[in-house]
Design an enzyme around this catalytic site. Sequence first.
Site, PDB file in Angstrom:
ATOM      1  N   THR B  27       0.923  -1.168   0.004  1.00 33.01           N
ATOM      2  CA  THR B  27      -0.089  -0.249  -0.038  1.00 33.01           C
ATOM      3  C   THR B  27       1.014   1.108  -0.112  1.00 33.01           C
ATOM      4  O   THR B  27       1.957   1.150   0.735  1.00 33.01           O
ATOM      5  CB  THR B  27      -1.073  -0.170   1.230  1.00 33.01           C
ATOM      6  OG1 THR B  27      -2.065   0.944   0.888  1.00 33.01           O
ATOM      7  CG2 THR B  27      -0.357   0.259   2.473  1.00 33.01           C
ATOM      8  N   CYS B  33      -3.243   7.591   7.864  1.00 35.83           N
ATOM      9  CA  CYS B  33      -3.790   6.086   7.916  1.00 35.83           C
ATOM     10  C   CYS B  33      -2.785   5.443   8.477  1.00 35.83           C
ATOM     11  O   CYS B  33      -1.558   5.701   8.367  1.00 35.83           O
ATOM     12  CB  CYS B  33      -4.131   5.614   6.436  1.00 35.83           C
ATOM     13  SG  CYS B  33      -5.206   6.840   5.467  1.00 35.83           S
ATOM     14  N   HIS B  50      -5.499  -1.139   4.959  1.00 38.26           N
ATOM     15  CA  HIS B  50      -5.136   0.687   4.946  1.00 38.26           C
ATOM     16  C   HIS B  50      -6.374   1.014   5.630  1.00 38.26           C
ATOM     17  O   HIS B  50      -7.411   1.530   5.023  1.00 38.26           O
ATOM     18  CB  HIS B  50      -5.072   0.724   3.599  1.00 38.26           C
ATOM     19  CG  HIS B  50      -4.735   2.206   3.168  1.00 38.26           C
ATOM     20  ND1 HIS B  50      -3.653   2.555   2.532  1.00 38.26           N
ATOM     21  CD2 HIS B  50      -4.864   3.519   3.697  1.00 38.26           C
ATOM     22  CE1 HIS B  50      -3.440   3.861   2.208  1.00 38.26           C
ATOM     23  NE2 HIS B  50      -4.117   4.408   3.038  1.00 38.26           N
TER      24      HIS B  50
END
Lengths: 192, 164
Positions: B27, B33, B50
């Site tokens: 990711t 995040c 994520h």
Amino acid sequence: MDVLKEIGNIGAGHAATALSKMLDKQVDMNVPNAKLVPFDQITDSLGGEEQVVVAVYFRVLGDAPGNLFFVLTHDSAKKLLKGMIGLEVTADGYSDLELSALSEVGNILAGSYLSSLSDFIKINMQPTVPALAIDMAGAIMSYGMIEYGQMGEQALFIDTMFMDGSEEVEGHFFLIPDPDSVSKIFQVLGVQ
Amino acid sequence: MTLSSAPIIKVGMADLNAIKSPGLLKTSGLGSCVGLILYDPIQRIAGMAHIMLPSSDIAREQTINEAKYADTAIPALIERMTKLGAKVSSLQAKMAGGAQMFVLNHDTMRIGPRNVESCKEMLQKYRIPLIAEDTGGNYGRSIEIDSSNGVLRIRSVQNGVKLL
């Protein structure tokens, strides 16, 4: 959406004029793009999530809160510094003076963008002091999507690109009004 | 790329996925995040989420995207992995991200640190040990987990590459 484009247009038009005065050069801008963008596509116009960008961020305060970003590539940031303060930036990094100059350019442009917009739609909007980051576009832009995260998988995104006459400096304004602000703006403008 | 090279599966924002070795989960551009990793070293099953927000309590969407919130993503990821054959008792966790991208004196949201805290609470609830983390700071990260050995590769603009 046309109304939102017009809003981007007016804001960025004034900002472009301010930039043009600062650089003593012609500055052009494109027609803004106003659309609901899926989170994963929000960095597409910047070259992807991992593209390193220089971003000046403002929280927009007032009656229609939101997030405002002034984003440049490294190349454009360095050319802007050269054009503005005559600094030839050769090193990989930026000096404190250069960082402060970039923040200040962002500050002037954001102030001009928001005040013209605010006058036009008769809604009180003010930027906070600028915060600068040089990092991956994904990491930076995702910060502007947190408010929308609670609502769904896409954010309303008003993107205006501008460039100097020789097309050497290219920058973006991204206005991401909070979800509740959008309906407020529509209400004030009498749009359903 | 060679024929033997392991597949790389991309996990988008507010998304999750799990694979059985071989293969990588990746990711990109984590800011506030959190990239949460679960790994079963016996079955060589890796999972990645994520995570964007700490709790689904604040959700205003009609159908909740489980992968988006820490409190729903972790159970959903565990379920996905047990379907592939992983055992909850074998799972180990790693995480990265949860930064505060901008230094703001008016930032009351502290979303990055809250995402990290919420992930830790959920891991405790499932008694999954957190064996490594690279969280906080004010910079972005891209991460990649190798399902063959559970090594987490973290890349940032400021600090280069780090292996956990």
